[in-house]
Design a protein around this motif. Sequence first.
Motif, PDB file in Angstrom:
ATOM      1  N   ILE A   1      -8.603  19.780  38.808  1.00 24.15           N
ATOM      2  CA  ILE A   1      -8.722  18.419  39.325  1.00 24.15           C
ATOM      3  C   ILE A   1      -9.994  17.760  38.797  1.00 24.15           C
ATOM      4  O   ILE A   1     -11.044  18.394  38.716  1.00 24.15           O
ATOM      5  CB  ILE A   1      -8.711  18.421  40.876  1.00 24.15           C
ATOM      6  N   PHE A   2      -9.867  16.495  38.375  1.00 22.87           N
ATOM      7  CA  PHE A   2     -11.008  15.688  37.944  1.00 22.87           C
ATOM      8  C   PHE A   2     -11.659  15.127  39.205  1.00 22.87           C
ATOM      9  O   PHE A   2     -11.010  14.466  40.018  1.00 22.87           O
ATOM     10  CB  PHE A   2     -10.515  14.577  37.026  1.00 22.87           C
ATOM     11  N   LEU A   3     -12.964  15.362  39.350  1.00 17.04           N
ATOM     12  CA  LEU A   3     -13.643  15.054  40.603  1.00 17.04           C
ATOM     13  C   LEU A   3     -14.113  13.604  40.729  1.00 17.04           C
ATOM     14  O   LEU A   3     -14.563  13.197  41.803  1.00 17.04           O
ATOM     15  CB  LEU A   3     -14.844  15.983  40.772  1.00 17.04           C
ATOM     16  N   ALA A   4     -14.016  12.817  39.666  1.00 16.32           N
ATOM     17  CA  ALA A   4     -14.611  11.476  39.677  1.00 16.32           C
ATOM     18  C   ALA A   4     -14.088  10.614  40.811  1.00 16.32           C
ATOM     19  O   ALA A   4     -14.859   9.891  41.463  1.00 16.32           O
ATOM     20  CB  ALA A   4     -14.363  10.782  38.338  1.00 16.32           C
ATOM     21  N   GLN A   5     -12.782  10.661  41.052  1.00 11.62           N
ATOM     22  CA  GLN A   5     -12.196   9.777  42.051  1.00 11.62           C
ATOM     23  C   GLN A   5     -12.376  10.282  43.486  1.00 11.62           C
ATOM     24  O   GLN A   5     -11.975   9.603  44.433  1.00 11.62           O
ATOM     25  CB  GLN A   5     -10.698   9.576  41.783  1.00 11.62           C
ATOM     26  N   PHE A   6     -12.974  11.456  43.641  1.00  9.52           N
ATOM     27  CA  PHE A   6     -13.092  12.046  44.969  1.00  9.52           C
ATOM     28  C   PHE A   6     -14.532  12.180  45.460  1.00  9.52           C
ATOM     29  O   PHE A   6     -14.773  12.323  46.655  1.00  9.52           O
ATOM     30  CB  PHE A   6     -12.412  13.421  44.989  1.00  9.52           C
ATOM     31  N   ALA A   7     -15.487  12.133  44.545  1.00  5.78           N
ATOM     32  CA  ALA A   7     -16.891  12.242  44.943  1.00  5.78           C
ATOM     33  C   ALA A   7     -17.278  11.055  45.815  1.00  5.78           C
ATOM     34  O   ALA A   7     -16.873   9.914  45.565  1.00  5.78           O
ATOM     35  CB  ALA A   7     -17.786  12.313  43.705  1.00  5.78           C
ATOM     36  N   GLY A   8     -18.057  11.316  46.857  1.00 11.17           N
ATOM     37  CA  GLY A   8     -18.488  10.259  47.765  1.00 11.17           C
ATOM     38  C   GLY A   8     -19.768  10.632  48.469  1.00 11.17           C
ATOM     39  O   GLY A   8     -20.382  11.666  48.177  1.00 11.17           O
ATOM     40  N   ASP A   9     -20.168   9.821  49.420  1.00  9.16           N
ATOM     41  CA  ASP A   9     -21.443  10.030  50.103  1.00  9.16           C
ATOM     42  C   ASP A   9     -21.315  10.846  51.385  1.00  9.16           C
ATOM     43  O   ASP A   9     -22.323  11.163  52.016  1.00  9.16           O
ATOM     44  CB  ASP A   9     -22.093   8.681  50.416  1.00  9.16           C
TER      45      ASP A   9
ATOM     46  N   LYS B   1      -7.685  25.639  40.760  1.00  2.36           N
ATOM     47  CA  LYS B   1      -8.387  26.766  40.146  1.00  2.36           C
ATOM     48  C   LYS B   1      -9.544  26.309  39.255  1.00  2.36           C
ATOM     49  O   LYS B   1     -10.338  27.142  38.800  1.00  2.36           O
ATOM     50  CB  LYS B   1      -7.405  27.601  39.328  1.00  2.36           C
ATOM     51  N   GLY B   2      -9.606  25.026  38.977  1.00  6.05           N
ATOM     52  CA  GLY B   2     -10.664  24.508  38.123  1.00  6.05           C
ATOM     53  C   GLY B   2     -11.009  23.086  38.503  1.00  6.05           C
ATOM     54  O   GLY B   2     -10.215  22.387  39.144  1.00  6.05           O
ATOM     55  N   VAL B   3     -12.218  22.644  38.096  1.00  4.22           N
ATOM     56  CA  VAL B   3     -12.643  21.274  38.334  1.00  4.22           C
ATOM     57  C   VAL B   3     -13.238  20.707  37.055  1.00  4.22           C
ATOM     58  O   VAL B   3     -13.937  21.394  36.308  1.00  4.22           O
ATOM     59  CB  VAL B   3     -13.675  21.158  39.481  1.00  4.22           C
ATOM     60  N   GLN B   4     -12.936  19.439  36.799  1.00  9.80           N
ATOM     61  CA  GLN B   4     -13.528  18.693  35.690  1.00  9.80           C
ATOM     62  C   GLN B   4     -14.612  17.801  36.291  1.00  9.80           C
ATOM     63  O   GLN B   4     -14.354  17.060  37.236  1.00  9.80           O
ATOM     64  CB  GLN B   4     -12.453  17.866  35.000  1.00  9.80           C
ATOM     65  N   ILE B   5     -15.821  17.886  35.747  1.00 10.81           N
ATOM     66  CA  ILE B   5     -16.989  17.282  36.383  1.00 10.81           C
ATOM     67  C   ILE B   5     -17.398  16.005  35.649  1.00 10.81           C
ATOM     68  O   ILE B   5     -17.644  16.026  34.442  1.00 10.81           O
ATOM     69  CB  ILE B   5     -18.169  18.264  36.408  1.00 10.81           C
TER      70      ILE B   5
ATOM     71  N   ALA C   1     -17.120  15.351  31.654  1.00 10.05           N
ATOM     72  CA  ALA C   1     -16.581  14.046  31.255  1.00 10.05           C
ATOM     73  C   ALA C   1     -17.705  13.026  31.159  1.00 10.05           C
ATOM     74  O   ALA C   1     -18.593  12.993  32.012  1.00 10.05           O
ATOM     75  CB  ALA C   1     -15.540  13.577  32.271  1.00 10.05           C
ATOM     76  N   THR C   2     -17.665  12.199  30.117  1.00  7.56           N
ATOM     77  CA  THR C   2     -18.655  11.124  29.937  1.00  7.56           C
ATOM     78  C   THR C   2     -17.950   9.805  29.643  1.00  7.56           C
ATOM     79  O   THR C   2     -18.305   9.092  28.686  1.00  7.56           O
ATOM     80  CB  THR C   2     -19.636  11.439  28.793  1.00  7.56           C
ATOM     81  N   HIS C   3     -16.966   9.445  30.427  1.00 10.86           N
ATOM     82  CA  HIS C   3     -16.253   8.193  30.183  1.00 10.86           C
ATOM     83  C   HIS C   3     -17.196   6.986  30.203  1.00 10.86           C
ATOM     84  O   HIS C   3     -17.106   6.108  29.334  1.00 10.86           O
ATOM     85  CB  HIS C   3     -15.170   8.003  31.251  1.00 10.86           C
TER      86      HIS C   3
ATOM     87  N   LEU D   1     -18.087  25.843  27.534  1.00  7.80           N
ATOM     88  CA  LEU D   1     -16.881  25.043  27.443  1.00  7.80           C
ATOM     89  C   LEU D   1     -16.485  24.792  25.989  1.00  7.80           C
ATOM     90  O   LEU D   1     -17.326  24.781  25.092  1.00  7.80           O
ATOM     91  CB  LEU D   1     -17.085  23.709  28.165  1.00  7.80           C
ATOM     92  N   LYS D   2     -15.200  24.533  25.777  1.00  5.82           N
ATOM     93  CA  LYS D   2     -14.685  24.306  24.431  1.00  5.82           C
ATOM     94  C   LYS D   2     -14.342  22.852  24.153  1.00  5.82           C
ATOM     95  O   LYS D   2     -14.142  22.469  22.996  1.00  5.82           O
ATOM     96  CB  LYS D   2     -13.430  25.160  24.199  1.00  5.82           C
ATOM     97  N   ALA D   3     -14.251  22.037  25.205  1.00  3.83           N
ATOM     98  CA  ALA D   3     -13.809  20.655  25.022  1.00  3.83           C
ATOM     99  C   ALA D   3     -14.556  19.737  25.980  1.00  3.83           C
ATOM    100  O   ALA D   3     -15.073  20.176  27.017  1.00  3.83           O
ATOM    101  CB  ALA D   3     -12.303  20.544  25.253  1.00  3.83           C
ATOM    102  N   HIS D   4     -14.582  18.461  25.611  1.00  4.15           N
ATOM    103  CA  HIS D   4     -15.304  17.454  26.384  1.00  4.15           C
ATOM    104  C   HIS D   4     -14.540  16.142  26.283  1.00  4.15           C
ATOM    105  O   HIS D   4     -14.066  15.765  25.211  1.00  4.15           O
ATOM    106  CB  HIS D   4     -16.716  17.280  25.817  1.00  4.15           C
ATOM    107  N   VAL D   5     -14.439  15.402  27.397  1.00  2.57           N
ATOM    108  CA  VAL D   5     -13.675  14.153  27.378  1.00  2.57           C
ATOM    109  C   VAL D   5     -14.598  12.950  27.499  1.00  2.57           C
ATOM    110  O   VAL D   5     -15.588  12.971  28.236  1.00  2.57           O
ATOM    111  CB  VAL D   5     -12.625  14.122  28.510  1.00  2.57           C
ATOM    112  N   THR D   6     -14.236  11.884  26.767  1.00  4.52           N
ATOM    113  CA  THR D   6     -15.018  10.657  26.798  1.00  4.52           C
ATOM    114  C   THR D   6     -14.139   9.483  26.387  1.00  4.52           C
ATOM    115  O   THR D   6     -12.962   9.659  26.026  1.00  4.52           O
ATOM    116  CB  THR D   6     -16.241  10.776  25.874  1.00  4.52           C
ATOM    117  N   PHE D   7     -14.692   8.286  26.466  1.00  3.51           N
ATOM    118  CA  PHE D   7     -14.078   7.082  25.913  1.00  3.51           C
ATOM    119  C   PHE D   7     -14.754   6.743  24.591  1.00  3.51           C
ATOM    120  O   PHE D   7     -15.911   7.108  24.356  1.00  3.51           O
ATOM    121  CB  PHE D   7     -14.255   5.891  26.866  1.00  3.51           C
ATOM    122  N   SER D   8     -14.041   5.982  23.758  1.00  3.53           N
ATOM    123  CA  SER D   8     -14.589   5.607  22.445  1.00  3.53           C
ATOM    124  C   SER D   8     -15.487   4.389  22.515  1.00  3.53           C
ATOM    125  O   SER D   8     -16.311   4.169  21.639  1.00  3.53           O
ATOM    126  CB  SER D   8     -13.450   5.320  21.470  1.00  3.53           C
TER     127      SER D   8
END
Length: 351
Positions: free
Chosen positions: A9-17, A37-41, A79-81, A132-139
């Motif tokens: 699960i990608f945590l961006a939409q769930f992180a909060g205060d 089983k895994g998290v994308q940070i 992730a560095t979107h 890690l072997k991969a990283h996600v971002t925007f162009s």
Amino acid sequence: MKTIKGPAIFLAQFAGDAAPFNSLAGLAGWAAGLGYKGVQIPAWDGRLIDLARAAESKTYCDELRGVLADAGLEVTELATHLQGQLIAAHPAYDALLDGFAPPDVHGNPRARQAWAVEQMLLAAKASANLGLKAHVTFSGALAWPYLYPFPQRPAGLIEAAFDELALRWRPILDAFEDAGVDVCYEIHPSEDLHDGVTYEMFLERVGNHPRACLLYDPSHFVLQQLDYLAYIDIYHERIRMFHVKDAEFNPTGRQGVYGGYQPWVDRAGRFRSLGDGQVDFSAIFSKLTQYGFDGWAVLEWECCLKHPEQGAAEGAAFIADHIIRVTEKAFDDFAGSGTDLAANKAILGIA
């Protein structure tokens, strides 16, 4: 073939205060309890990771991995979107994009871009330190305001934009090469890399760089009516990451792909929770497995109707049910004749 890893699960939409969503440990326990089983940070969220420290210290990275391991989880990718968006930003979006960067570079596009470049270089080192072997971002995007060719675009405008985009990304790609990590561009509206053609334009300009890879997310292709299964056939050798996200497209007599400037809930194309949209995930998981995708199936939850916690709870089981455990033998082995080369030649009449 390989069995796809997951669910994650990608945590961006769930992180909060509020707890448990305000710390990596809290989110890890919550996600594990749902069956992930895994998290994308998201590397821009200081509540979850100190990116500069992760780039400098393997000990710190081991501590992060330990926090996740205590909950039975792994980190799948960083992730560095937001940072990637700032590598190339058209001036029309300056006021909107300042919020992606720290206050000391607001109102200064050159300083903001330099900050973003440094963030990407830190992300390369941090990813390596995390194993890690991969990283996600925007162009990012220089040409997006000129997507539709009216007023008529001046000759060479798009070419100049992509030349500059490649110029800015090439040293970052080289840094990820040094780190042994793939840069996976999320092909996405508002980015200059928003479909296969634009990705190929960029790839040519960075010399087919081995680290210029792809994150596959079918939801964005539903919204622009691109064949998301044929896309896998074309680009599977470059697909290193997978966001499992659903969407639907229901055009009417009043609106279509462009959405009429409506809010998400009123658009013809909408993101949906897994199973609520139109994406054929059985076909997608089959194709990715067929091509030997060696990565994680990561839920990215975005829905204009359903509560995120319900979407996350349903998403873990949805992904788990779609992961294909690859076979280690042919289904018709029972009928094998056990012949050898000489017998085969005799059967063909060439003995």
